[in-house]
Every structure is written in structure tokens, then in C-alpha cells.
Design a protein around this motif. Structure first.
Motif, PDB file in Angstrom:
ATOM      1  N   ARG A  69      51.414  37.195  41.175  1.00 40.01           N
ATOM      2  CA  ARG A  69      50.972  35.937  41.722  1.00 40.01           C
ATOM      3  C   ARG A  69      51.474  35.700  43.039  1.00 40.01           C
ATOM      4  NH1 ARG A  69      48.724  32.374  38.417  1.00 40.01           N
ATOM      5  NH2 ARG A  69      49.199  30.635  39.706  1.00 40.01           N
ATOM      6  N   GLY A  70      50.602  35.088  43.996  1.00 42.20           N
ATOM      7  CA  GLY A  70      51.468  34.957  45.436  1.00 42.20           C
ATOM      8  C   GLY A  70      52.173  33.811  45.759  1.00 42.20           C
ATOM      9  N   TYR A  71      52.579  33.757  46.868  1.00 41.15           N
ATOM     10  CA  TYR A  71      53.111  32.470  47.418  1.00 41.15           C
ATOM     11  C   TYR A  71      52.062  31.240  47.520  1.00 41.15           C
ATOM     12  CZ  TYR A  71      56.030  29.408  50.076  1.00 41.15           C
ATOM     13  OH  TYR A  71      56.822  28.345  50.366  1.00 41.15           O
ATOM     14  N   GLY A  72      52.147  30.339  46.737  1.00 45.53           N
ATOM     15  CA  GLY A  72      51.217  29.165  46.706  1.00 45.53           C
ATOM     16  C   GLY A  72      49.918  29.773  46.203  1.00 45.53           C
ATOM     17  N   ASP A  73      48.827  29.802  46.749  1.00 46.71           N
ATOM     18  CA  ASP A  73      47.512  30.215  46.539  1.00 46.71           C
ATOM     19  C   ASP A  73      47.168  31.707  47.179  1.00 46.71           C
ATOM     20  OD1 ASP A  73      46.087  27.285  47.007  1.00 46.71           O
ATOM     21  OD2 ASP A  73      46.983  28.034  45.057  1.00 46.71           O
ATOM     22  N   THR A  74      48.246  32.333  47.823  1.00 49.04           N
ATOM     23  CA  THR A  74      47.936  33.768  48.508  1.00 49.04           C
ATOM     24  C   THR A  74      48.516  34.784  47.440  1.00 49.04           C
ATOM     25  OG1 THR A  74      48.331  32.535  50.380  1.00 49.04           O
ATOM     26  CG2 THR A  74      48.504  34.922  50.438  1.00 49.04           C
ATOM     27  N   GLU A  75      47.817  35.989  47.559  1.00 45.25           N
ATOM     28  CA  GLU A  75      48.228  36.964  46.714  1.00 45.25           C
ATOM     29  C   GLU A  75      48.945  37.675  47.362  1.00 45.25           C
ATOM     30  OE1 GLU A  75      47.325  38.153  43.539  1.00 45.25           O
ATOM     31  OE2 GLU A  75      46.345  36.420  42.968  1.00 45.25           O
ATOM     32  N   LYS A  76      50.158  38.360  46.689  1.00 42.94           N
ATOM     33  CA  LYS A  76      51.191  39.202  47.488  1.00 42.94           C
ATOM     34  C   LYS A  76      50.392  40.697  47.334  1.00 42.94           C
ATOM     35  CE  LYS A  76      55.204  37.045  45.516  1.00 42.94           C
ATOM     36  NZ  LYS A  76      54.629  36.367  44.670  1.00 42.94           N
ATOM     37  N   GLU A  77      50.900  41.583  48.031  1.00 41.17           N
ATOM     38  CA  GLU A  77      50.410  42.976  47.881  1.00 41.17           C
ATOM     39  C   GLU A  77      51.547  43.548  47.060  1.00 41.17           C
ATOM     40  OE1 GLU A  77      47.885  44.928  50.838  1.00 41.17           O
ATOM     41  OE2 GLU A  77      49.359  44.070  52.329  1.00 41.17           O
ATOM     42  N   VAL A  78      51.066  44.235  45.826  1.00 45.94           N
ATOM     43  CA  VAL A  78      52.001  44.599  44.989  1.00 45.94           C
ATOM     44  C   VAL A  78      51.818  46.332  44.860  1.00 45.94           C
ATOM     45  CG1 VAL A  78      52.682  45.048  42.597  1.00 45.94           C
ATOM     46  CG2 VAL A  78      52.138  42.753  43.526  1.00 45.94           C
ATOM     47  N   PHE A  79      52.747  47.131  44.980  1.00 46.04           N
ATOM     48  CA  PHE A  79      52.909  48.718  45.017  1.00 46.04           C
ATOM     49  C   PHE A  79      53.536  49.127  43.695  1.00 46.04           C
ATOM     50  CE2 PHE A  79      52.191  47.335  49.215  1.00 46.04           C
ATOM     51  CZ  PHE A  79      50.739  47.846  49.539  1.00 46.04           C
ATOM     52  N   ASP A 103      53.658  55.586  52.313  1.00 44.27           N
ATOM     53  CA  ASP A 103      52.532  55.392  51.265  1.00 44.27           C
ATOM     54  C   ASP A 103      52.234  53.833  51.685  1.00 44.27           C
ATOM     55  OD1 ASP A 103      52.510  58.072  50.443  1.00 44.27           O
ATOM     56  OD2 ASP A 103      53.868  57.959  48.716  1.00 44.27           O
ATOM     57  N   ILE A 104      53.263  53.125  51.415  1.00 43.39           N
ATOM     58  CA  ILE A 104      52.848  51.791  51.546  1.00 43.39           C
ATOM     59  C   ILE A 104      52.157  51.060  52.661  1.00 43.39           C
ATOM     60  CG2 ILE A 104      54.010  49.250  51.507  1.00 43.39           C
ATOM     61  CD1 ILE A 104      56.219  50.457  50.278  1.00 43.39           C
ATOM     62  N   MET A 105      52.354  51.871  53.755  1.00 45.23           N
ATOM     63  CA  MET A 105      51.953  51.550  55.230  1.00 45.23           C
ATOM     64  C   MET A 105      50.382  52.046  54.959  1.00 45.23           C
ATOM     65  SD  MET A 105      54.404  52.375  57.971  1.00 45.23           S
ATOM     66  CE  MET A 105      56.083  51.319  58.049  1.00 45.23           C
ATOM     67  N   LEU A 106      49.956  53.241  54.196  1.00 45.70           N
ATOM     68  CA  LEU A 106      48.703  53.533  54.476  1.00 45.70           C
ATOM     69  C   LEU A 106      47.823  52.980  53.365  1.00 45.70           C
ATOM     70  CD1 LEU A 106      49.363  57.372  54.571  1.00 45.70           C
ATOM     71  CD2 LEU A 106      48.165  56.051  56.274  1.00 45.70           C
ATOM     72  N   LYS A 107      48.448  52.501  52.238  1.00 41.48           N
ATOM     73  CA  LYS A 107      47.846  51.788  51.257  1.00 41.48           C
ATOM     74  C   LYS A 107      47.471  50.117  51.472  1.00 41.48           C
ATOM     75  CE  LYS A 107      49.477  54.590  47.640  1.00 41.48           C
ATOM     76  NZ  LYS A 107      48.253  55.112  46.889  1.00 41.48           N
ATOM     77  N   THR A 108      48.450  49.585  52.363  1.00 41.07           N
ATOM     78  CA  THR A 108      48.437  48.025  52.619  1.00 41.07           C
ATOM     79  C   THR A 108      47.096  47.530  53.577  1.00 41.07           C
ATOM     80  OG1 THR A 108      49.817  46.162  53.437  1.00 41.07           O
ATOM     81  CG2 THR A 108      49.613  48.135  54.696  1.00 41.07           C
ATOM     82  N   LYS A 109      46.754  46.350  52.900  1.00 41.66           N
ATOM     83  CA  LYS A 109      45.550  45.878  53.741  1.00 41.66           C
ATOM     84  C   LYS A 109      45.852  44.608  54.159  1.00 41.66           C
ATOM     85  CE  LYS A 109      42.712  47.603  49.776  1.00 41.66           C
ATOM     86  NZ  LYS A 109      41.719  47.511  48.803  1.00 41.66           N
ATOM     87  N   ASN A 110      46.812  43.896  53.929  1.00 39.48           N
ATOM     88  CA  ASN A 110      46.992  42.524  54.423  1.00 39.48           C
ATOM     89  C   ASN A 110      48.405  42.333  55.162  1.00 39.48           C
ATOM     90  OD1 ASN A 110      45.099  41.598  52.955  1.00 39.48           O
ATOM     91  ND2 ASN A 110      46.344  41.141  51.206  1.00 39.48           N
ATOM     92  N   THR A 111      49.182  43.405  55.152  1.00 42.33           N
ATOM     93  CA  THR A 111      50.564  43.363  55.597  1.00 42.33           C
ATOM     94  C   THR A 111      50.755  44.130  57.020  1.00 42.33           C
ATOM     95  OG1 THR A 111      51.494  42.896  53.511  1.00 42.33           O
ATOM     96  CG2 THR A 111      53.206  43.573  55.200  1.00 42.33           C
TER      97      THR A 111
END
Length: 333
Positions: A69-79, A103-111
Motif C-alpha cells: 500500500r502506498g502513501y495516501g492513495d499512491t502506490e509505492k514501487e516494491v522490488f 536492477d532497480i533503476m532499470l525496472k522502476t516506472k515512477n521513481t
């Protein structure tokens, strides 16, 4: 705005060491914070916003409904971290910290893992190093220039040589190379995170691994290299890029177009001087007479060494390093 990455693992010492490494080795707007249980993380989250969670797979699966679950209504990115290298969709837990972050940098979409120094970036420069005759010199000079220039502005080294000596600077090869960067660029996906994920580090030296096969170099065009370099400058906080130019003048001259300076080795024997004259004739007869203003011919001391140990380190504090500090305008200005 600084972002927070929560590292949640059952191994407290592991997470603490990983966070310490990421925080001190990478200059980015992301702070890694260690946790060994979900309750502690949730308590921390009441006071701080978390953008990314890097969690043991077992912990995540046990608390999936809550941890994702994210902060407020926002989804976190989980690896997810896995102890199994073959676990698809997960990041192998016991690989080097730089590779985990890549690996995280290549997979991330929002951060966005932007550098903390991006707002301080000055007008970037591109410095080319070329020799129509002595190729081993170029790497020695380019790497030494890059490491000295790094003390004044954040500098990246890129080698376009077919057989690059720079690969011997580290014991092990990195995971990504200039081939990967070009592939991502052609796909329109070479963003800030992917660039950061491909950077190799050796003390004060930052570089992208050269292309690993000659075939990759043969199919490249000069314009593509130019576009790639411009993309890297646009999506990073590098203030200078030192380019170890290839022998093939068709590609090299295209890249020289965007260079602020091009250092060309004069050579000491008859053949070297003959090839330099041929290079001068090419410039005179081409449609690139403007390059004459950029080209700076140099005649540094010869580098003579048969020892691999500390080779590049010795150059920085030897005669070549002294020559660069005293004569190269980007350093002395």
C-alpha cells in the motif's frame, strides 16, 4: 525533493551495510533506510514518505496486502529480493550493491533517481581525444584527463575504441555496456535512471563500459554516437564527457562536431608525423574547416610501463598527470 528507499530484510546487518553503501557511494536524491520488520517500517512511514521498498520476497509475500500500500492513495514501487538467482521477477539478493541498484533503476516506472547535484550543473562540455597513429596513448591520456578533470567538474569517460584498455581498470566486468545504452536509446527508453544504472565506478573515475564486440561498433554511425552523447548530457548531471575517439575518422569527425576541444597527439617519429599531416589534409579538404579552432595538438611525455598494477593510478601522479595539470585548458582554466 529527497526520496526514501526502505530496505526491509530479515538480515539486519545485510540491510544496514547495503544502505550505508548506497548512501555514501551514490550521489543521488535517494536515501536508503534499513528495516528488519514491518512494524518498524510502518512507524517510520508515519513521519516520512517512502517512494521505494526493497523487500525480502518472503516478508512481502507474508504481508502483501499491507506492505504494497502506498502513501495516501499512491502506490509505492516494491522490488523483491530473492536468494535464488533464477527467481524471475526478483532481484538477486547477494550480488554487488551497484548491480542491485542498477536492477532497480532499470525496472522502476515512477521513481526518478536524479543526482543531488543536478540543480548545480553548469554548461556541459565534450572533450575528444584522437590520434591517427598511437592508439594506446589515447586511453592513457583520456583516462588521466578524466580523473584529473573530475576534481573540478563531474566527468564521464566514454571509449569508442575497438579494443579498449580501460577494461583492465577493474577486476570484474560490469553488467552493462555502451551497447546497452545505444539499444535503450534506439528504443527511446534511455532516461535518467537507465543512464545511472549503466555507470561504472572506480574510485574517482566514472565510465560506461565500452562495447564488448567489434561487430557492435561496425554497425554504428557517427550521428548515432552524437545523439547518444547528447542524450546522456541531457538526462544526467555530468558537466563534462571525455570521449576516447575511434581510429575511423568518419565517425570521429562527426563526434568532433559537438566537442568543445579535441586533443590530438602529435607523435615523435616519422610515421606518426606523416599520419598527422594526412589528418591535417583531411580537415583542410573536408567541409569541416571549423574543426581547426577546436583541435589542440599535444606532445605529452611518453608513457612507458610494463606493469598492470596501479597503472592508471600512477599516471595521475606521474609525468603525464603533471603535463595535463599544466597544459590542458579545461583543467587550468
Amino acid at each position: 525533493m529527497e526520496q526514501i528507499m526502505a530496505v526491509l530484510t530479515k538480515e539486519k546487518l545485510y540491510s544496514e551495510r547495503l544502505c550505508k553503501y548506497l548512501n555514501f557511494k551514490r550521489r543521488m536524491n535517494m536515501t536508503a533506510v534499513s528495516f528488519d520488520n514491518l512494524e518498524e517500517l510502518r512507524d517510520f512511514e508515519k513521519r516520512h514518505r517512502i517512494s521505494v521498498i526493497l523487500s525480502d520476497k518472503e516478508i512481502y509475500k507474508a504481508q502483501e496486502a499491507d506492505i504494497g500500500r502506498g502513501y495516501g492513495d499512491t502506490e509505492k514501487e516494491v522490488f523483491l529480493l530473492s536468494e535464488d538467482k533464477a527467481d524471475n521477477g526478483c532481484i538477486y539478493k547477494y550480488q554487488p550493491a551497484d548491480d542491485i541498484l542498477s536492477d532497480i533503476m532499470l525496472k522502476t516506472k515512477n521513481t526518478v533517481f536524479s543526482s543531488v547535484y543536478s540543480s548545480m550543473k553548469r554548461e556541459p562540455v565534450v572533450i575528444g581525444v584522437y590520434s591517427p597513429s598511437i592508439q594506446s596513448f589515447k586511453t592513457a591520456f583520456s583516462v588521466t584527463l578524466c580523473r584529473i578533470l573530475q576534481k573540478y567538474k563531474r566527468t564521464l569517460y566514454i571509449s569508442l575504441e575497438e579494443f579498449s584498455d580501460v577494461m583492465m581498470i577493474k577486476e570484474s566486468e560490469g553488467r552493462y555496456s555502451l551497447s546497452d545504452a545505444m539499444y535503450q536509446y534506439r528504443q527511446g527508453e534511455l532516461d535518467q535512471n537507465k543512464i545511472l544504472s549503466m555507470i561504472e565506478h572506480y574510485e574517482d573515475f566514472e565510465y560506461i563500459q565500452p562495447m564488448k564486440t567489434i561487430d557492435s561498433i561496425d554497425i554504428m554511425r557517427g550521428e548515432e554516437y552524437v545523439e547518444l552523447i547528447e542524450c546522456i548530457l541531457k538526462n544526467s548531471d555530468y558537466e563534462a564527457i571525455v570521449v576516447d575517439l575511434p581510429v575511423y575518422l568518419g565517425i570521429a569527425s562527426d563526434i568532433m562536431d559537438i566537442c568543445t576541444s579535441v586533443y590530438v597527439y602529435m607523435g615523435k617519429d616519422f610515421l606518426a608525423k606523416y599520419k598527422l599531416d594526412e589528418f591535417d589534409n583531411y580537415i583542410e579538404k573536408s567541409d569541416k574547416l571549423f574543426l581547426r579552432e577546436k583541435i589542440k595538438k599535444i606532445n605529452p611525455p611518453e608513457v612507458m610501463s610494463v606493469q598492470r598494477i596501479n597503472y592508471f593510478d600512477n599516471l595521475v601522479y606521474g609525468e603525464l598527470g603533471d603535463y595535463i595539470r599544466e597544459n590542458i585548458s579545461e583543467v587550468v582554466s
